[in-house]
Write a protein that holds these residues in place. Sequence first.
Motif, PDB file in Angstrom:
ATOM      1  N   SER A 197       0.815  -1.209   0.000  1.00 16.06           N
ATOM      2  CA  SER A 197       0.000   0.000   0.000  1.00 16.06           C
ATOM      3  C   SER A 197       0.854   1.266   0.000  1.00 16.06           C
ATOM      4  CB  SER A 197      -0.931  -0.008   1.209  1.00 16.06           C
ATOM      5  OG  SER A 197      -1.669   1.178   1.269  1.00 16.06           O
ATOM      6  N   SER A 198       1.890   1.302   0.813  1.00 17.90           N
ATOM      7  CA  SER A 198       2.740   2.499   0.881  1.00 17.90           C
ATOM      8  C   SER A 198       3.441   2.747  -0.456  1.00 17.90           C
ATOM      9  CB  SER A 198       3.764   2.369   2.009  1.00 17.90           C
ATOM     10  OG  SER A 198       4.555   1.210   1.821  1.00 17.90           O
ATOM     11  N   THR A 199       3.910   1.686  -1.097  1.00 17.12           N
ATOM     12  CA  THR A 199       4.545   1.815  -2.420  1.00 17.12           C
ATOM     13  C   THR A 199       3.546   2.315  -3.441  1.00 17.12           C
ATOM     14  OG1 THR A 199       5.984  -0.045  -1.871  1.00 17.12           O
ATOM     15  CG2 THR A 199       5.848   0.576  -4.193  1.00 17.12           C
ATOM     16  N   TRP A 200       2.337   1.766  -3.402  1.00 15.04           N
ATOM     17  CA  TRP A 200       1.303   2.171  -4.362  1.00 15.04           C
ATOM     18  C   TRP A 200       1.058   3.680  -4.277  1.00 15.04           C
ATOM     19  CZ3 TRP A 200      -1.185   1.285  -8.627  1.00 15.04           C
ATOM     20  CH2 TRP A 200      -2.310   2.060  -8.917  1.00 15.04           C
ATOM     21  N   PHE A 201       0.853   4.202  -3.080  1.00  7.89           N
ATOM     22  CA  PHE A 201       0.523   5.620  -2.951  1.00  7.89           C
ATOM     23  C   PHE A 201       1.720   6.524  -3.239  1.00  7.89           C
ATOM     24  CE2 PHE A 201      -3.190   3.849  -0.823  1.00  7.89           C
ATOM     25  CZ  PHE A 201      -4.189   4.578  -1.445  1.00  7.89           C
TER      26      PHE A 201
ATOM     27  N   PHE B 221       2.976   4.548 -11.894  1.00  9.38           N
ATOM     28  CA  PHE B 221       2.263   3.361 -12.358  1.00  9.38           C
ATOM     29  C   PHE B 221       1.237   3.747 -13.421  1.00  9.38           C
ATOM     30  CE2 PHE B 221       2.930   1.279  -7.951  1.00  9.38           C
ATOM     31  CZ  PHE B 221       4.142   0.754  -8.356  1.00  9.38           C
ATOM     32  N   CYS B 222       0.495   4.813 -13.177  1.00 10.04           N
ATOM     33  CA  CYS B 222      -0.515   5.267 -14.136  1.00 10.04           C
ATOM     34  C   CYS B 222       0.127   5.669 -15.464  1.00 10.04           C
ATOM     35  CB  CYS B 222      -1.306   6.441 -13.569  1.00 10.04           C
ATOM     36  SG  CYS B 222      -2.491   5.965 -12.296  1.00 10.04           S
ATOM     37  N   ARG B 223       1.253   6.358 -15.390  1.00 12.41           N
ATOM     38  CA  ARG B 223       1.943   6.802 -16.610  1.00 12.41           C
ATOM     39  C   ARG B 223       2.521   5.613 -17.381  1.00 12.41           C
ATOM     40  NH1 ARG B 223       4.599  10.417 -14.323  1.00 12.41           N
ATOM     41  NH2 ARG B 223       6.419   9.198 -13.747  1.00 12.41           N
TER      42      ARG B 223
ATOM     43  N   ALA C 239     -10.700  -7.317 -16.703  1.00 13.06           N
ATOM     44  CA  ALA C 239      -9.518  -7.155 -15.843  1.00 13.06           C
ATOM     45  C   ALA C 239      -9.023  -8.522 -15.376  1.00 13.06           C
ATOM     46  CB  ALA C 239      -9.850  -6.278 -14.641  1.00 13.06           C
ATOM     47  N   GLN C 240      -7.722  -8.677 -15.354  1.00 12.91           N
ATOM     48  CA  GLN C 240      -7.138  -9.921 -14.843  1.00 12.91           C
ATOM     49  C   GLN C 240      -7.125  -9.925 -13.326  1.00 12.91           C
ATOM     50  OE1 GLN C 240      -3.280 -10.340 -16.621  1.00 12.91           O
ATOM     51  NE2 GLN C 240      -4.107 -10.985 -18.580  1.00 12.91           N
ATOM     52  N   SER C 241      -7.020  -8.744 -12.736  1.00  6.32           N
ATOM     53  CA  SER C 241      -7.043  -8.652 -11.279  1.00  6.32           C
ATOM     54  C   SER C 241      -7.562  -7.280 -10.856  1.00  6.32           C
ATOM     55  CB  SER C 241      -5.648  -8.893 -10.692  1.00  6.32           C
ATOM     56  OG  SER C 241      -4.751  -7.926 -11.155  1.00  6.32           O
ATOM     57  N   ILE C 242      -8.135  -7.261  -9.646  1.00  2.00           N
ATOM     58  CA  ILE C 242      -8.614  -6.008  -9.059  1.00  2.00           C
ATOM     59  C   ILE C 242      -8.080  -5.954  -7.633  1.00  2.00           C
ATOM     60  CG2 ILE C 242     -10.606  -4.623  -8.379  1.00  2.00           C
ATOM     61  CD1 ILE C 242     -12.237  -6.078 -10.505  1.00  2.00           C
ATOM     62  N   PHE C 243      -7.326  -4.887  -7.345  1.00  2.00           N
ATOM     63  CA  PHE C 243      -6.762  -4.700  -6.011  1.00  2.00           C
ATOM     64  C   PHE C 243      -7.312  -3.430  -5.397  1.00  2.00           C
ATOM     65  CE2 PHE C 243      -3.659  -7.661  -7.634  1.00  2.00           C
ATOM     66  CZ  PHE C 243      -3.296  -8.392  -6.526  1.00  2.00           C
ATOM     67  N   VAL C 244      -7.435  -3.445  -4.083  1.00  2.00           N
ATOM     68  CA  VAL C 244      -7.850  -2.281  -3.316  1.00  2.00           C
ATOM     69  C   VAL C 244      -6.662  -1.874  -2.452  1.00  2.00           C
ATOM     70  CG1 VAL C 244      -9.391  -1.453  -1.513  1.00  2.00           C
ATOM     71  CG2 VAL C 244     -10.247  -3.002  -3.257  1.00  2.00           C
ATOM     72  N   PHE C 245      -6.269  -0.596  -2.562  1.00  2.00           N
ATOM     73  CA  PHE C 245      -5.194  -0.043  -1.742  1.00  2.00           C
ATOM     74  C   PHE C 245      -5.806   1.006  -0.824  1.00  2.00           C
ATOM     75  CE2 PHE C 245      -3.142  -1.534  -5.604  1.00  2.00           C
ATOM     76  CZ  PHE C 245      -2.025  -2.194  -5.123  1.00  2.00           C
ATOM     77  N   VAL C 246      -5.587   0.867   0.475  1.00  6.36           N
ATOM     78  CA  VAL C 246      -6.106   1.818   1.457  1.00  6.36           C
ATOM     79  C   VAL C 246      -4.909   2.518   2.081  1.00  6.36           C
ATOM     80  CG1 VAL C 246      -7.507   2.131   3.518  1.00  6.36           C
ATOM     81  CG2 VAL C 246      -8.079   0.306   1.889  1.00  6.36           C
ATOM     82  N   ARG C 247      -4.839   3.850   1.877  1.00  2.52           N
ATOM     83  CA  ARG C 247      -3.685   4.625   2.363  1.00  2.52           C
ATOM     84  C   ARG C 247      -3.499   4.446   3.869  1.00  2.52           C
ATOM     85  NH1 ARG C 247      -3.390  10.496   0.397  1.00  2.52           N
ATOM     86  NH2 ARG C 247      -2.533   9.425  -1.403  1.00  2.52           N
TER      87      ARG C 247
END
Length: 176
Positions: free
Chosen positions: A77-81, A87-89, A120-128
């Motif tokens: 989660s910390s890496t994602w945020f 990642f989006c780019r 979608a192959q996968s769906i993840f939820v990231f909570v800050r």
Amino acid sequence: MQTIQLLLAKIILLSCFGCSMAGDLVDKSAALAGLGPKEVKSIGVMAGAGQIPSALVVDVAFAYGDATTAVLTQSESSTWFTEQEGFCRNYSNQLDVVRIELPMGYSALLADLPNGYELAQSIFVFVRGVGKADITKLSNPWIYVVNQELSILTAPPGATSSGNTTDAAKGAKIVC
């Protein structure tokens, strides 16, 4: 001569029939290649009252390719945020992200999912500040966060079925 013509006619008919069958198989295999959570109809989020009085930031990430799935699987989660913009780019054509921000005690039902999300192959939820969860195989998951703990439920907290939504709010934002 007539047997040769008849044989050629049969070959042409069979080859055309084979082409149409092959085309159907290609279409089906293309759809199955990224087959994901077709049963997902909605995603609920509830921010329970907790010790830290701040809004809950939840990113729901839909991955459409192997590389994106691998990145989401390996990211905390910390890496994602921290790296979300990168990642989006870098994966813009293989990734959809929807952000929901909720104050404590509120809930939201995300029923307007991105176009094509069912592939979608996968769906993840990231909570800050809390964690992440894989909700790929769930039908109507509810992300429930209270006291900095993340739970994935099959119905809204306090409901007897997933159809009994206690509070629904709009305001989700497409991040990428």
